[in-house]
Each structure stands twice: as structure tokens, then as C-alpha cells.
Design a protein around this motif. Structure first.
Motif, PDB file in Angstrom:
ATOM      1  N   GLU A  86       0.865  -1.176   0.000  1.00  0.00           N
ATOM      2  CA  GLU A  86       0.000   0.000   0.000  1.00  0.00           C
ATOM      3  C   GLU A  86       0.904   1.229   0.000  1.00  0.00           C
ATOM      4  O   GLU A  86       1.742   1.384   0.890  1.00  0.00           O
ATOM      5  CB  GLU A  86      -0.885  -0.019   1.251  1.00  0.00           C
ATOM      6  N   ILE A  87       0.732   2.091  -0.986  1.00  0.00           N
ATOM      7  CA  ILE A  87       1.550   3.292  -1.106  1.00  0.00           C
ATOM      8  C   ILE A  87       0.678   4.503  -0.793  1.00  0.00           C
ATOM      9  O   ILE A  87      -0.373   4.697  -1.413  1.00  0.00           O
ATOM     10  CB  ILE A  87       2.174   3.421  -2.520  1.00  0.00           C
ATOM     11  N   LYS A  88       1.124   5.302   0.146  1.00  0.00           N
ATOM     12  CA  LYS A  88       0.389   6.500   0.528  1.00  0.00           C
ATOM     13  C   LYS A  88       0.781   7.657  -0.387  1.00  0.00           C
ATOM     14  O   LYS A  88       1.945   7.907  -0.633  1.00  0.00           O
ATOM     15  CB  LYS A  88       0.677   6.843   1.987  1.00  0.00           C
ATOM     16  N   LEU A  89      -0.257   8.359  -0.863  1.00  0.00           N
ATOM     17  CA  LEU A  89      -0.076   9.513  -1.740  1.00  0.00           C
ATOM     18  C   LEU A  89      -0.571  10.766  -1.037  1.00  0.00           C
ATOM     19  O   LEU A  89      -0.999  10.708   0.120  1.00  0.00           O
ATOM     20  CB  LEU A  89      -0.852   9.309  -3.046  1.00  0.00           C
ATOM     21  N   ASP A  90      -0.549  11.883  -1.742  1.00  0.00           N
ATOM     22  CA  ASP A  90      -1.119  13.128  -1.215  1.00  0.00           C
ATOM     23  C   ASP A  90      -2.604  12.955  -0.932  1.00  0.00           C
ATOM     24  O   ASP A  90      -3.269  12.106  -1.533  1.00  0.00           O
ATOM     25  CB  ASP A  90      -0.955  14.260  -2.236  1.00  0.00           C
ATOM     26  N   LYS A  91      -3.109  13.786  -0.053  1.00  0.00           N
ATOM     27  CA  LYS A  91      -4.548  13.867   0.232  1.00  0.00           C
ATOM     28  C   LYS A  91      -5.131  12.544   0.713  1.00  0.00           C
ATOM     29  O   LYS A  91      -6.243  12.163   0.333  1.00  0.00           O
ATOM     30  CB  LYS A  91      -5.308  14.369  -0.985  1.00  0.00           C
ATOM     31  N   GLU A  92      -4.357  11.814   1.527  1.00  0.00           N
ATOM     32  CA  GLU A  92      -4.838  10.576   2.154  1.00  0.00           C
ATOM     33  C   GLU A  92      -5.193   9.465   1.157  1.00  0.00           C
ATOM     34  O   GLU A  92      -5.803   8.470   1.513  1.00  0.00           O
ATOM     35  CB  GLU A  92      -6.059  10.844   3.053  1.00  0.00           C
ATOM     36  N   LYS A  93      -4.844   9.627  -0.085  1.00  0.00           N
ATOM     37  CA  LYS A  93      -5.131   8.616  -1.104  1.00  0.00           C
ATOM     38  C   LYS A  93      -4.093   7.501  -1.012  1.00  0.00           C
ATOM     39  O   LYS A  93      -2.936   7.743  -0.678  1.00  0.00           O
ATOM     40  CB  LYS A  93      -5.094   9.261  -2.485  1.00  0.00           C
ATOM     41  N   VAL A  94      -4.510   6.263  -1.306  1.00  0.00           N
ATOM     42  CA  VAL A  94      -3.582   5.136  -1.342  1.00  0.00           C
ATOM     43  C   VAL A  94      -3.766   4.376  -2.653  1.00  0.00           C
ATOM     44  O   VAL A  94      -4.841   4.368  -3.244  1.00  0.00           O
ATOM     45  CB  VAL A  94      -3.765   4.154  -0.148  1.00  0.00           C
ATOM     46  N   VAL A  95      -2.671   3.773  -3.110  1.00  0.00           N
ATOM     47  CA  VAL A  95      -2.704   2.893  -4.275  1.00  0.00           C
ATOM     48  C   VAL A  95      -1.962   1.613  -3.904  1.00  0.00           C
ATOM     49  O   VAL A  95      -1.288   1.550  -2.874  1.00  0.00           O
ATOM     50  CB  VAL A  95      -2.071   3.548  -5.524  1.00  0.00           C
ATOM     51  N   TYR A  96      -2.086   0.609  -4.759  1.00  0.00           N
ATOM     52  CA  TYR A  96      -1.512  -0.696  -4.449  1.00  0.00           C
ATOM     53  C   TYR A  96      -0.604  -1.170  -5.577  1.00  0.00           C
ATOM     54  O   TYR A  96      -0.908  -0.995  -6.753  1.00  0.00           O
ATOM     55  CB  TYR A  96      -2.633  -1.712  -4.210  1.00  0.00           C
ATOM     56  N   MET A  97       0.510  -1.775  -5.158  1.00  0.00           N
ATOM     57  CA  MET A  97       1.462  -2.367  -6.092  1.00  0.00           C
ATOM     58  C   MET A  97       1.782  -3.771  -5.598  1.00  0.00           C
ATOM     59  O   MET A  97       1.596  -4.076  -4.412  1.00  0.00           O
ATOM     60  CB  MET A  97       2.730  -1.526  -6.192  1.00  0.00           C
ATOM     61  N   SER A  98       2.290  -4.610  -6.498  1.00  0.00           N
ATOM     62  CA  SER A  98       2.568  -5.991  -6.094  1.00  0.00           C
ATOM     63  C   SER A  98       3.813  -6.543  -6.764  1.00  0.00           C
ATOM     64  O   SER A  98       4.276  -6.020  -7.777  1.00  0.00           O
ATOM     65  CB  SER A  98       1.376  -6.885  -6.440  1.00  0.00           C
ATOM     66  N   ILE A  99       4.306  -7.611  -6.150  1.00  0.00           N
ATOM     67  CA  ILE A  99       5.385  -8.400  -6.749  1.00  0.00           C
ATOM     68  C   ILE A  99       4.975  -9.855  -6.628  1.00  0.00           C
ATOM     69  O   ILE A  99       4.518 -10.299  -5.573  1.00  0.00           O
ATOM     70  CB  ILE A  99       6.754  -8.122  -6.107  1.00  0.00           C
ATOM     71  N   ALA A 100       5.095 -10.581  -7.722  1.00  0.00           N
ATOM     72  CA  ALA A 100       4.683 -11.979  -7.745  1.00  0.00           C
ATOM     73  C   ALA A 100       5.862 -12.891  -7.457  1.00  0.00           C
ATOM     74  O   ALA A 100       6.978 -12.656  -7.929  1.00  0.00           O
ATOM     75  CB  ALA A 100       4.090 -12.319  -9.106  1.00  0.00           C
ATOM     76  N   LYS A 101       5.600 -13.909  -6.687  1.00  0.00           N
ATOM     77  CA  LYS A 101       6.585 -14.965  -6.483  1.00  0.00           C
ATOM     78  C   LYS A 101       6.551 -15.830  -7.735  1.00  0.00           C
ATOM     79  O   LYS A 101       5.486 -16.185  -8.224  1.00  0.00           O
ATOM     80  CB  LYS A 101       6.224 -15.784  -5.245  1.00  0.00           C
ATOM     81  N   THR A 102       7.722 -16.145  -8.266  1.00  0.00           N
ATOM     82  CA  THR A 102       7.799 -16.955  -9.478  1.00  0.00           C
ATOM     83  C   THR A 102       8.403 -18.317  -9.145  1.00  0.00           C
ATOM     84  O   THR A 102       8.712 -18.600  -7.989  1.00  0.00           O
ATOM     85  CB  THR A 102       8.661 -16.252 -10.548  1.00  0.00           C
ATOM     86  N   ASN A 103       8.618 -19.123 -10.152  1.00  0.00           N
ATOM     87  CA  ASN A 103       9.204 -20.447  -9.952  1.00  0.00           C
ATOM     88  C   ASN A 103      10.728 -20.422  -9.907  1.00  0.00           C
ATOM     89  O   ASN A 103      11.354 -21.466  -9.786  1.00  0.00           O
ATOM     90  CB  ASN A 103       8.753 -21.399 -11.068  1.00  0.00           C
ATOM     91  N   ILE A 157       6.843   7.746 -12.529  1.00  0.00           N
ATOM     92  CA  ILE A 157       6.534   9.174 -12.645  1.00  0.00           C
ATOM     93  C   ILE A 157       5.108   9.450 -12.165  1.00  0.00           C
ATOM     94  O   ILE A 157       4.845  10.514 -11.613  1.00  0.00           O
ATOM     95  CB  ILE A 157       6.805   9.748 -14.053  1.00  0.00           C
ATOM     96  N   TRP A 158       4.205   8.489 -12.331  1.00  0.00           N
ATOM     97  CA  TRP A 158       2.850   8.666 -11.807  1.00  0.00           C
ATOM     98  C   TRP A 158       2.890   8.763 -10.283  1.00  0.00           C
ATOM     99  O   TRP A 158       2.248   9.643  -9.695  1.00  0.00           O
ATOM    100  CB  TRP A 158       1.942   7.510 -12.241  1.00  0.00           C
ATOM    101  N   LEU A 159       3.650   7.889  -9.636  1.00  0.00           N
ATOM    102  CA  LEU A 159       3.783   7.944  -8.176  1.00  0.00           C
ATOM    103  C   LEU A 159       4.385   9.276  -7.730  1.00  0.00           C
ATOM    104  O   LEU A 159       3.926   9.889  -6.759  1.00  0.00           O
ATOM    105  CB  LEU A 159       4.651   6.786  -7.674  1.00  0.00           C
ATOM    106  N   LEU A 160       5.420   9.735  -8.432  1.00  0.00           N
ATOM    107  CA  LEU A 160       6.061  11.000  -8.086  1.00  0.00           C
ATOM    108  C   LEU A 160       5.101  12.180  -8.283  1.00  0.00           C
ATOM    109  O   LEU A 160       5.067  13.105  -7.460  1.00  0.00           O
ATOM    110  CB  LEU A 160       7.337  11.199  -8.911  1.00  0.00           C
ATOM    111  N   CYS A 161       4.323  12.153  -9.337  1.00  0.00           N
ATOM    112  CA  CYS A 161       3.352  13.226  -9.592  1.00  0.00           C
ATOM    113  C   CYS A 161       2.247  13.265  -8.541  1.00  0.00           C
ATOM    114  O   CYS A 161       1.657  14.307  -8.304  1.00  0.00           O
ATOM    115  CB  CYS A 161       2.696  13.036 -10.963  1.00  0.00           C
ATOM    116  N   ASN A 162       1.975  12.134  -7.941  1.00  0.00           N
ATOM    117  CA  ASN A 162       0.879  12.043  -6.983  1.00  0.00           C
ATOM    118  C   ASN A 162       1.342  12.059  -5.534  1.00  0.00           C
ATOM    119  O   ASN A 162       0.582  11.706  -4.631  1.00  0.00           O
ATOM    120  CB  ASN A 162       0.023  10.818  -7.290  1.00  0.00           C
TER     121      ASN A 162
END
Length: 188
Positions: free
Chosen positions: A19-36, A144-149
Motif C-alpha cells: 500500500e503506497i500513501k499519496l497526497d490527500k490521504e489517497k492510497v494505491v496498491y502495487m505488487s510483486i509476484a513470487k515466481t518459480n 513518474i505517476w507515483l512521483l506526480c501524486n
């Protein structure tokens, strides 16, 4: 250990979700997958946005220097920016994959001279100066989207052999900003 929102497992495999916190209390989500494969070499590094941007701007070979040297106003005009807007809009139901980078060192040779007379100089030595930098494998637009937000920190994927420890040292956000995918998913 890196703080994350959750570890999920479904038909497609296991993912670490951040969970990544942005300006104005907004949050977005990113993930990393476990591979073989390579989960003990693939790493997640939580980076400080300001330090990370400084490393990216220091990249000596970049074909993307126009982007790294930009700012939120220019980044919002990037031709793929709208894809990141859409990608992050899905929230936790479809988290955006982490950007993938390489963190390396560029060595510059600087000659040191001694002035002899008015027009002549003598070479005394050559100093080597190391400049740490980041280059992208994938994920410039997400970044750049994360940095802009207004993201102050965010996770990045970087392989051990591609400088994950160096990235944590020079741009890591606080203690424990670095771990492998294997450690993150606790062997699931």
C-alpha cells in the motif's frame, strides 16, 4: 522486514501487495509476484522518492534523460501517462506490478594537473570518481505517476546482481528497506 499490506495466494500464484500513501490521504496498491525461479535473488527495495529521483537523474547513459530531468508538469504530458492513471485506478483488486531497475556505479576519470609556467601543466595523477545511478528495465511511467501524486516512498524491484543492496544503501527508505521476494513471502 519491509512493511506490506498483505500476501495473497490464488490460482495465479503468490503475491506481496504493498500500500503506497499519496497526497490527500489517497492510497494505491502495487505488487510483486513470487515466481518459480530466482525468488532468492529478486529483491524489493522501498525507496525514498527524493533520493531515488536523484539517482535516476545521475544516470550517464540514459535515453530517458528527458523524463528523469522532468517534473510533474512535464511527466503528466508523457505519452503513456494515461496508462498509469488507468492501472492504478483498479486498486487492491488488481495491484500494479513494481517497476524494475538496475542500480550501478559509473566511474569518471578526472585528471589532476599542476600548473607549470603560464601555458604548460603537468599531469600529477588521475582520480576516479564513482557516481551511483539507477536505470530502468521496466516501469518508468509507473514511477513518474507515483512521483506526480506525492508518494514519499515506494517499493521497487531490483535483482541482487543488478545492485539491490546498493539501491537500498543510497535510496532506501529507513531501516529494513530491502528484502528478497523469498523473505517477503516467507517461503510460501
Amino acid at each position: 522486514m519491509i512493511e506490506l499490506h498483505s500476501i495473497t495466494s490464488d490460482y495465479s500464484g503468490t503475491k506481496g501487495i504493498f500500500e503506497i500513501k499519496l497526497d490527500k490521504e489517497k492510497v494505491v496498491y502495487m505488487s510483486i509476484a513470487k515466481t518459480n525461479f530466482n525468488n532468492d535473488e529478486r529483491c524489493v527495495v522501498v525507496v525514498d522518492a527524493t533520493k531515488f529521483l536523484k539517482l535516476w537523474k545521475a544516470e550517464p547513459y540514459s535515453i530517458h534523460s528527458d523524463i528523469s530531468m522532468g517534473n510533474p508538469e512535464t511527466w503528466k504530458n508523457d505519452r503513456k501517462y494515461h496508462h498509469a492513471v488507468k492501472g492504478f485506478s483498479f486498486g487492491i483488486s488488481n495491484p500494479v506490478p513494481l517497476a524494475n531497475v538496475v542500480c550501478n556505479e559509473h566511474v569518471i576519470s578526472k585528471p589532476i594537473y599542476e600548473r607549470k609556467y603560464i601555458l604548460f601543466k603537468k599531469l600529477l595523477r588521475i582520480e576516479e570518481i564513482g557516481i551511483n545511478y539507477v536505470s530502468y528495465i521496466n516501469g518508468i511511467t509507473r514511477t513518474i505517476w507515483l512521483l506526480c501524486n506525492g508518494a514519499k516512498s515506494f517499493p521497487i524491484e531490483c535483482n541482487l546482481k543488478d545492485g539491490a543492496q546498493r539501491l537500498a544503501e543510497y535510496a532506501g527508505y529507513g531501516k529494513n528497506s530491502f528484502c528478497t521476494v523469498e523473505q517477503l513471502t516467507n517461503g510460501t
